[in-house]
Scaffold this motif. Structure first.
Motif, PDB file in Angstrom:
ATOM      1  N   UNK A 152       0.822  -1.218   0.000  1.00 24.33           N
ATOM      2  CA  UNK A 152       0.000   0.000   0.000  1.00 24.33           C
ATOM      3  C   UNK A 152       0.854   1.265   0.000  1.00 24.33           C
ATOM      4  N   UNK A 153       1.935   1.271   0.794  1.00 18.86           N
ATOM      5  CA  UNK A 153       2.740   2.487   0.874  1.00 18.86           C
ATOM      6  C   UNK A 153       3.405   2.801  -0.472  1.00 18.86           C
ATOM      7  N   UNK A 154       3.847   1.764  -1.216  1.00 16.07           N
ATOM      8  CA  UNK A 154       4.448   1.991  -2.526  1.00 16.07           C
ATOM      9  C   UNK A 154       3.387   2.351  -3.559  1.00 16.07           C
ATOM     10  N   UNK A 155       2.191   1.814  -3.390  1.00 17.54           N
ATOM     11  CA  UNK A 155       1.115   2.154  -4.315  1.00 17.54           C
ATOM     12  C   UNK A 155       0.777   3.636  -4.238  1.00 17.54           C
ATOM     13  N   UNK A 156       0.730   4.186  -3.026  1.00 22.84           N
ATOM     14  CA  UNK A 156       0.441   5.622  -2.869  1.00 22.84           C
ATOM     15  C   UNK A 156       1.530   6.470  -3.533  1.00 22.84           C
ATOM     16  N   UNK A 157       2.787   6.064  -3.387  1.00 21.95           N
ATOM     17  CA  UNK A 157       3.877   6.819  -4.033  1.00 21.95           C
ATOM     18  C   UNK A 157       3.738   6.759  -5.549  1.00 21.95           C
ATOM     19  N   UNK A 158       3.454   5.562  -6.051  1.00 25.77           N
ATOM     20  CA  UNK A 158       3.292   5.406  -7.505  1.00 25.77           C
ATOM     21  C   UNK A 158       2.143   6.242  -8.011  1.00 25.77           C
ATOM     22  N   UNK A 159       1.025   6.230  -7.325  1.00 23.25           N
ATOM     23  CA  UNK A 159      -0.155   6.968  -7.762  1.00 23.25           C
ATOM     24  C   UNK A 159       0.080   8.475  -7.735  1.00 23.25           C
ATOM     25  N   UNK A 160       0.895   8.948  -6.798  1.00 22.99           N
ATOM     26  CA  UNK A 160       1.097  10.386  -6.613  1.00 22.99           C
ATOM     27  C   UNK A 160       2.182  10.944  -7.524  1.00 22.99           C
ATOM     28  N   UNK A 161       3.265  10.183  -7.689  1.00 24.34           N
ATOM     29  CA  UNK A 161       4.420  10.751  -8.361  1.00 24.34           C
ATOM     30  C   UNK A 161       4.717  10.145  -9.745  1.00 24.34           C
ATOM     31  N   UNK A 162       4.328   8.905  -9.997  1.00 21.57           N
ATOM     32  CA  UNK A 162       4.838   8.218 -11.168  1.00 21.57           C
ATOM     33  C   UNK A 162       3.819   7.965 -12.264  1.00 21.57           C
ATOM     34  N   UNK A 163       2.553   7.803 -11.929  1.00 20.25           N
ATOM     35  CA  UNK A 163       1.584   7.372 -12.935  1.00 20.25           C
ATOM     36  C   UNK A 163       1.475   8.352 -14.101  1.00 20.25           C
ATOM     37  N   UNK A 164       1.627   9.659 -13.822  1.00 21.29           N
ATOM     38  CA  UNK A 164       1.509  10.648 -14.916  1.00 21.29           C
ATOM     39  C   UNK A 164       2.680  10.548 -15.879  1.00 21.29           C
TER      40      UNK A 164
END
Length: 648
Positions: free
Chosen positions: A148-160
């Motif tokens: 979950x903690x890595x998912x939040x980072x991915x969703x916030x910083x990397x997905x775009x």
């Protein structure tokens, strides 16, 4: 009473041991002893080394009968021969194992389905046809989970910045499940990013075709259907065994007999004499059984029996088997708890039954509560055969009797007139002491009488074992009996206002027994003309003897006063029931019957337990310690069959 035992030797041709065991010995109770250990003076003895041929079939029969419902109600098929029994067990095992193999395959199938269920369950929210996704050529996909903690980072910083789409499935406390989709050209870069985020790939089996939710429902249905198949197999196994229940039970019973009989070889010995090979069995049997056994084999020329009368010299102490009237049978439990009597001891079962019930009745005298104990204990003993319930029932008889003596019924003391007295308020005036509760006085007098009886029993046991010192000079022997009886008589005469013996007579009555107790060791040594000398000096002997004599006198006093508890509990029982009636408002004339019922039940249970323990303490410490050793060993026959089950 103790059943008289005799040691018996049985021998015959080696090949005849099974016939003798099955035809004769299985019908009697015999405690077998190791022939190799007992017959050490016999040459050429060897053990039997054979494997029990009935044990495997018996274990299977026991297993199958254990699966039957109400097996005790099934009538065994007694028409089967031994070969038929083996065949019944073999075919039942074959059919049962076939069903078990099918069942095991279905269980493995369920395990596989559950693994697939665990794989697909987190992806149920994904609304897609797996048959299409798993065949994509121009889109790369990855199913898996990410913390979950890595998912939040991915969703916030990397997905775009990633040329990928992540479709979320289910979440739990630690992970987010889902799948990401990316073009093949960007796959290497995106895979590297997701690996850095500790994305864990989950491979979906190619057999998944529909949506994850549909596949999940399909697996659940498959698991349910498979469980139904397992239940059907269990039903078939149960019906198969139930249809053969009479044969299986008969096989179990007979194979158990044969297996136990074959195991007799463990206690037997072989003896080779020239060209012949013999077996030898030895052990203890009741004297009555031996007479029947000898009469039965008198025309059997293959069985040779020798009854050893002088077993004390050669074969040690015989085991103890108790046989008492049915009403006293439950009290054997108390005797066994302390220790079984040896063969030359007095069996105290009847003594315990009478004294325990009598004392319990005095301490717990109430007509109503006594009847509750009598009926309740009697019913439990009748259905469950629990010895303690039988003891409670017998004690309830005396509780009822003394309830009439004390005029008490469920705590009410104004309903029936006492035949003797009311413990709580009846007083007696004694010289020198003054007023004292009558029940206390009677309790001490009863204690003196019981102690005197215990001393007589000690003398009886000493006579049986030919122990001169304990007969004449022990503190519980004749010397102790004369001293204690003299003290008791003197006290009774003084308390009743009669003239006591003169000083010289009392000095003789008290002094000579005490002197004999003090000098019991040298006197016994002199009478028996033993040459051994005392280990300590004369001075040390008298100092030690003085303190031992002082301890003996102190024990006489403390043991006698210990019986005061009988009167104390008789009074306290009446006092407790008065409290119950006060709480119920009985003085107002309209008592609360719920409180009375609950109070009586509480007193029956709680005080009854305490009284039972206290009476047992009196039995063990004030009575048994004076005359009983309890050093015997239990009679343990290799077969527990009753005489009712003997073959005709």
């Amino acid at each position: 009473m103790i059943v008289k035992m005799k040691f018996i030797n049985i021998s015959g041709p080696r090949g005849d041991i099974d016939r003798v065991t099955d035809l004769y010995l299985s019908r009697y109770e015999i405690q077998l002893e190791s022939a190799l250990s007992e017959l050490k003076t016999v040459d050429n003895l060897r053990p039997f080394v054979e494997i029990n041929p009935y044990r495997d079939a018996l274990n299977k029969a026991i297993q199958f009968v254990g699966y039957l419902q109400n097996a005790d109600e099934v009538e065994p098929d007694v028409s089967l021969g031994l070969d038929d029994m083996f065949e019944v067990v073999r075919t039942a095992n074959h059919d049962y194992m076939e069903l078990q193999d099918k069942k095991d395959k279905l269980k493995r199938k369920i395990d596989d389905l559950r693994k697939k269920q665990q794989i697909i369950a987190p992806f149920r929210p994904l609304d897609c046809e797996l048959s299409q996704i798993l065949k994509y050529k121009y889109i790369t996909y990855r199913f898996g989970r990410i913390a979950i903690e890595f998912y939040h980072k991915m969703d916030k910083y990397l997905m775009d910045d990633l040329g990928a789409i992540f479709v979320e499935g289910e979440r739990d406390e630690s992970y987010v499940y889902g799948a990401y989709f990316v073009s093949p050209g960007e796959a290497q870069k995106v895979d590297a990013v997701f690996r850095s985020l500790h994305f864990e790939k989950i491979e979906l089996p190619e057999e998944f075709q529909d949506t994850p939710a549909d596949e999940y429902r399909r697996i659940v249905k498959a698991i349910y259907n498979t469980n139904q198949e397992i239940e059907e197999l269990d039903k078939q196994a149960g019906e198969m065994l139930s249809g053969r229940a009479p044969q299986l039970i008969a096989a179990r019973n007979r194979l158990e007999e044969l297996a136990n009989n074959f195991d007799v070889r463990k206690m037997a010995a072989r003896m080779e004499d020239k060209k012949e090979d013999y077996y030898i069995l030895c052990g203890w049997m009741a004297e009555d059984d031996i007479e029947k056994f000898l009469h039965e084999i008198k025309d059997d020329d293959k069985v040779f029996v020798v009854v050893e009368d002088d077993h004390d010299t050669y074969f040690g102490e015989p085991p103890t088997k108790l046989e008492n009237p049915k009403i006293f049978k439950p009290f054997e439990m108390f005797v066994q708890m302390y220790g079984l009597p040896s063969h030359d001891e007095f069996d105290p079962t009847v003594f315990v039954g009478l004294t325990y019930s009598f004392i319990f009745g005095v301490m717990f005298g109430d007509v109503g509560q006594g009847l509750l104990l009598l009926i309740g204990g009697g019913l439990i003993y009748y259905f469950k055969k629990a010895p303690l319930a039988g003891i409670i029932s017998t004690a309830g008889i005396f509780s009822t009797i003394f309830g009439f003596m004390f005029g008490s019924i469920f705590g009410f003391e104004n309903v029936i007139k006492p035949l003797w007295l009311r413990p709580i308020d009846h007083m007696t005036t004694l010289p020198f002491i003054g007023k004292l509760n009558t029940v206390f006085i009677v309790a001490v007098a009863f204690g003196m009488a019981v102690i005197l009886v215990a001393m007589v029993l000690h003398i009886v046991n000493a006579v049986r074992s030919h122990d001169m010192e304990n007969i004449w000079f022990d503190a519980n022997g004749v010397a102790g009996l004369v001293f204690y009886a003299s003290v008791a008589v003197t006290i009774v005469l003084f308390m009743t206002g009669h003239k006591t013996p003169g000083g010289i007579v009392m000095a003789v009555m008290f002094g000579i027994p005490l002197l004999l107790i003090l000098l019991k060791e040298p006197i016994t040594r002199k009478i028996q003309k033993r040459a051994d000398q005392m280990e300590e000096s004369a001075g040390m002997f008298f100092v030690q003897g003085f303190f031992e004599l002082f301890e003996t006198l102190l024990s006489y006093f403390s043991n006698t006063l210990s019986f005061v508890r009988i009167g104390a509990f008789a009074v306290s029982h009446a006092a407790i029931m008065e409290v119950v009636l006060i709480l119920a408002g009985a003085e107002s004339g309209s008592p609360n019957w719920v409180v009375i019922v609950l109070g009586n039940l509480f007193v029956c249970g709680f005080e009854g337990l305490i009284v039972g323990i206290q009476v047992l303490r009196l039995e063990y410490y004030e009575m048994f310690s004076r005359f009983y050793k309890g050093s015997g060993r239990a009679f343990d026959p290799y077969t527990k069959k009753s005489k009712k089950s003997k073959k005709k």
